[in-house]
Design a protein around this motif. Structure first.
Motif, PDB file in Angstrom:
ATOM      1  N   GLU A  52       0.831  -1.210   0.000  1.00  0.00           N
ATOM      2  CA  GLU A  52       0.000   0.000   0.000  1.00  0.00           C
ATOM      3  C   GLU A  52       0.864   1.257   0.000  1.00  0.00           C
ATOM      4  O   GLU A  52       0.473   2.291  -0.552  1.00  0.00           O
ATOM      5  N   MET A  53       2.056   1.178   0.576  1.00  0.00           N
ATOM      6  CA  MET A  53       2.984   2.311   0.576  1.00  0.00           C
ATOM      7  C   MET A  53       3.634   2.456  -0.811  1.00  0.00           C
ATOM      8  O   MET A  53       3.786   3.558  -1.316  1.00  0.00           O
ATOM      9  N   ARG A  54       3.984   1.327  -1.391  1.00  0.00           N
ATOM     10  CA  ARG A  54       4.685   1.323  -2.678  1.00  0.00           C
ATOM     11  C   ARG A  54       3.792   1.816  -3.824  1.00  0.00           C
ATOM     12  O   ARG A  54       4.212   2.609  -4.657  1.00  0.00           O
ATOM     13  N   ILE A  55       2.550   1.341  -3.892  1.00  0.00           N
ATOM     14  CA  ILE A  55       1.690   1.680  -5.030  1.00  0.00           C
ATOM     15  C   ILE A  55       1.094   3.079  -4.932  1.00  0.00           C
ATOM     16  O   ILE A  55       0.585   3.603  -5.927  1.00  0.00           O
ATOM     17  N   ALA A  56       1.167   3.692  -3.778  1.00  0.00           N
ATOM     18  CA  ALA A  56       0.556   5.015  -3.593  1.00  0.00           C
ATOM     19  C   ALA A  56       1.127   6.054  -4.549  1.00  0.00           C
ATOM     20  O   ALA A  56       0.409   6.969  -4.962  1.00  0.00           O
ATOM     21  N   VAL A  57       2.384   5.920  -4.912  1.00  0.00           N
ATOM     22  CA  VAL A  57       3.005   6.913  -5.791  1.00  0.00           C
ATOM     23  C   VAL A  57       2.479   6.824  -7.224  1.00  0.00           C
ATOM     24  O   VAL A  57       2.780   7.688  -8.049  1.00  0.00           O
TER      25      VAL A  57
END
Length: 162
Positions: A83-88
């Motif tokens: 969820e942290m990785r795809i947020a960008v």
């Protein structure tokens, strides 16, 4: 502030406050700045990632643990921080809108259950917690990440605030 609030009002007011603080710290921030990871040892630590994490952590605690729904979060065993990785990959405004929609849904859930209501699932081998514990945990988690958001915002464009 009234001289005395009942426990539910105290918990929901503080949860709403820390949620609103996270959103306020992202006001007028560019998508480019929201995607920056300025801390060399924390490549996933972006404003976008933190907003998305807050959205999904609420989903997990309310929908998966409390209601017992199937876990459809973005994480996987191979990528537990997905969820942290795809947020960008998404505009910050979309992430904030999704967070707001999720919190509105959760506020309805909170209003519909007693604080002593036990979650349908435990986490790992632990006994199920009650709704009160989940609210306290989310206040703590959101407030902790607000500190991270505050630092990242100052690094992005110098803006500071409450």
């Amino acid at each position: 502030m009234p001289p005395a609030w009942d426990e539910r009002t105290q918990l929901t007011t503080f949860l709403d406050y820390v949620r609103a603080t996270a959103r306020a710290k992202c006001e007028e921030l560019s998508d480019e700045d929201a995607r920056k990871a300025p801390l060399p040892g924390s490549p996933l630590m972006t404003l976008s990632g933190l907003v998305n994490h807050l959205r999904w952590v609420e989903y997990y605690w309310f929908r998966v643990v409390f209601l017992g729904e199937e876990d459809e979060g973005p994480w996987t065993d191979e990528d537990p921080d997905r969820e942290m990785r795809i947020a960008v990959d998404f505009p910050l405004s979309r992430l904030l809108d999704e967070y707001a929609a999720e919190t509105a849904r959760h506020n309805e859930l909170i209003a519909a259950h007693a604080l002593d209501t036990k979650a349908r699932r435990g986490r790992g081998d632990a006994e199920p917690v009650d709704l009160r514990w989940i609210l306290l945990h989310l206040i703590e988690e959101t407030a902790r990440h607000n500190g991270h958001i505050d630092i990242l915002r100052e690094l992005a464009d110098g803006r500071t605030g409450d």
